[in-house]
Design an enzyme around this catalytic site. Sequence first.
Site, PDB file in Angstrom:
ATOM      1  N   GLU A   1      -8.526   5.270  15.907  1.00  0.00           N
ATOM      2  CA  GLU A   1      -7.321   4.585  15.394  1.00  0.00           C
ATOM      3  C   GLU A   1      -6.282   4.159  16.439  1.00  0.00           C
ATOM      4  OE1 GLU A   1      -8.311   7.631  14.171  1.00  0.00           O
ATOM      5  OE2 GLU A   1      -9.251   6.938  12.318  1.00  0.00           O
TER       6      GLU A   1
ATOM      7  N   ARG B   1      -3.777   5.165  -3.593  1.00  0.00           N
ATOM      8  CA  ARG B   1      -5.080   5.404  -2.944  1.00  0.00           C
ATOM      9  C   ARG B   1      -5.215   6.810  -2.365  1.00  0.00           C
ATOM     10  NH1 ARG B   1      -8.210   0.587  -1.400  1.00  0.00           N
ATOM     11  NH2 ARG B   1      -7.187  -1.149  -2.424  1.00  0.00           N
TER      12      ARG B   1
ATOM     13  N   GLY C   1      -4.692  11.221  10.099  1.00  0.00           N
ATOM     14  CA  GLY C   1      -5.671  10.376   9.415  1.00  0.00           C
ATOM     15  C   GLY C   1      -5.917  10.879   8.000  1.00  0.00           C
TER      16      GLY C   1
ATOM     17  N   SER D   1     -12.026  18.360  18.150  1.00  0.00           N
ATOM     18  CA  SER D   1     -12.708  19.055  17.046  1.00  0.00           C
ATOM     19  C   SER D   1     -14.215  19.143  17.268  1.00  0.00           C
ATOM     20  CB  SER D   1     -12.444  18.326  15.729  1.00  0.00           C
ATOM     21  OG  SER D   1     -12.933  17.003  15.809  1.00  0.00           O
ATOM     22  N   ASP D   2     -14.740  18.313  18.187  1.00  0.00           N
ATOM     23  CA  ASP D   2     -16.168  18.378  18.515  1.00  0.00           C
ATOM     24  C   ASP D   2     -16.333  17.939  19.970  1.00  0.00           C
ATOM     25  OD1 ASP D   2     -15.467  15.823  16.923  1.00  0.00           O
ATOM     26  OD2 ASP D   2     -17.220  15.185  18.058  1.00  0.00           O
TER      27      ASP D   2
ATOM     28  N   HIS E   1       0.794  -1.232   0.000  1.00  0.00           N
ATOM     29  CA  HIS E   1       0.000   0.000   0.000  1.00  0.00           C
ATOM     30  C   HIS E   1       0.821   1.273   0.000  1.00  0.00           C
ATOM     31  CE1 HIS E   1      -2.515  -3.204   1.662  1.00  0.00           C
ATOM     32  NE2 HIS E   1      -3.495  -2.608   1.004  1.00  0.00           N
TER      33      HIS E   1
ATOM     34  N   GLY F   1      -4.127  13.669  15.267  1.00  0.00           N
ATOM     35  CA  GLY F   1      -5.482  13.609  14.717  1.00  0.00           C
ATOM     36  C   GLY F   1      -6.450  14.485  15.470  1.00  0.00           C
ATOM     37  N   THR F   2      -7.719  14.322  15.127  1.00  0.00           N
ATOM     38  CA  THR F   2      -8.762  15.010  15.877  1.00  0.00           C
ATOM     39  C   THR F   2      -9.484  13.982  16.746  1.00  0.00           C
ATOM     40  OG1 THR F   2     -10.315  14.690  14.070  1.00  0.00           O
ATOM     41  CG2 THR F   2      -9.165  16.807  14.148  1.00  0.00           C
TER      42      THR F   2
HETATM   43  N1  ADE Z   1     -12.865  12.061  15.704  1.00  0.00           N
HETATM   44  C1  ADE Z   1     -13.207  13.358  15.894  1.00  0.00           C
HETATM   45  N2  ADE Z   1     -14.401  13.453  16.486  1.00  0.00           N
HETATM   46  C2  ADE Z   1     -14.838  12.171  16.677  1.00  0.00           C
HETATM   47  C3  ADE Z   1     -15.998  11.609  17.224  1.00  0.00           C
HETATM   48  N3  ADE Z   1     -16.961  12.396  17.707  1.00  0.00           N
HETATM   49  N4  ADE Z   1     -16.110  10.265  17.244  1.00  0.00           N
HETATM   50  C4  ADE Z   1     -15.134   9.493  16.740  1.00  0.00           C
HETATM   51  N5  ADE Z   1     -14.019   9.961  16.217  1.00  0.00           N
HETATM   52  C5  ADE Z   1     -13.866  11.294  16.182  1.00  0.00           C
END
Ligand code: ADE
Length: 234
Positions: free
Chosen positions: A181, A43, A20, A203-204, A4, A89-90
Amino acid sequence: MSLHIGAQAGEIAKRVLLPGDPLRAKHIAENFLEDAKCYNEIRGAFGYTGTYKGVPVSVQGTGMGIPSISIYVTELIREYGARKLIRVGTCGAMHENINLRDIVIAQGTTTDSSIIRNIFGPTINFAPLADYELMSKAMEVGQSLKIPTKVGNIVTVDRFYDDDIDNEKLRRYGILAVEMETAALYLLAAKYRVQSLGIFTASDHLLTKEAVPAEERQTNFNDMIKIALETIIQ
Ligand code: ADE
């Protein structure tokens, strides 16, 4: 070449950052590394090698979820000799102590994935842990750059859209954040005896339902990258 990753032997550094999103790999290579060259486009999982403060560093997009990151991490270690791997990552914040935009360092990761029992069977629940040296260095770097970090247990889930998971219980047991991950990264690092760490920006938020607007995400993403790069070159 591996299955890959299209790089030739020697084209990937021992130190690898793992976003990611492959476009984030491009962003890191273009904005943080010197003399970065793209070694993979298979990819669309872009991979680059350059230098940071004179030290060779690669950055490889892994895609989303345990199956995808497992492919890249296994090939990076087995075929290309990667020895220090930091996921950048987030995450979704799920604890009242974590605010949107915070940087979270995963000391360990709990998971609903079957990867642990596939390897260890039904009686042993292996605990995937960060490499202590990388983790303490990242905390120290965060302090010296005056970028606050939070450290603790996270959860690596198999489903982004999961109405059945008991987030309230996970919160009660101190889980700080959710992502998809890192359990695989820590497990593979243990298997192949290499060093790994996961660093995230929130991020959330699962409690408040807020999310960082897409155009604003780059700023605290960049703070996280600084911490990861200063940590990985040690
Ligand atoms: N990565 C960023 N926000 C996430 C969420 N709410 N659930 C899973 N992975 C995430």
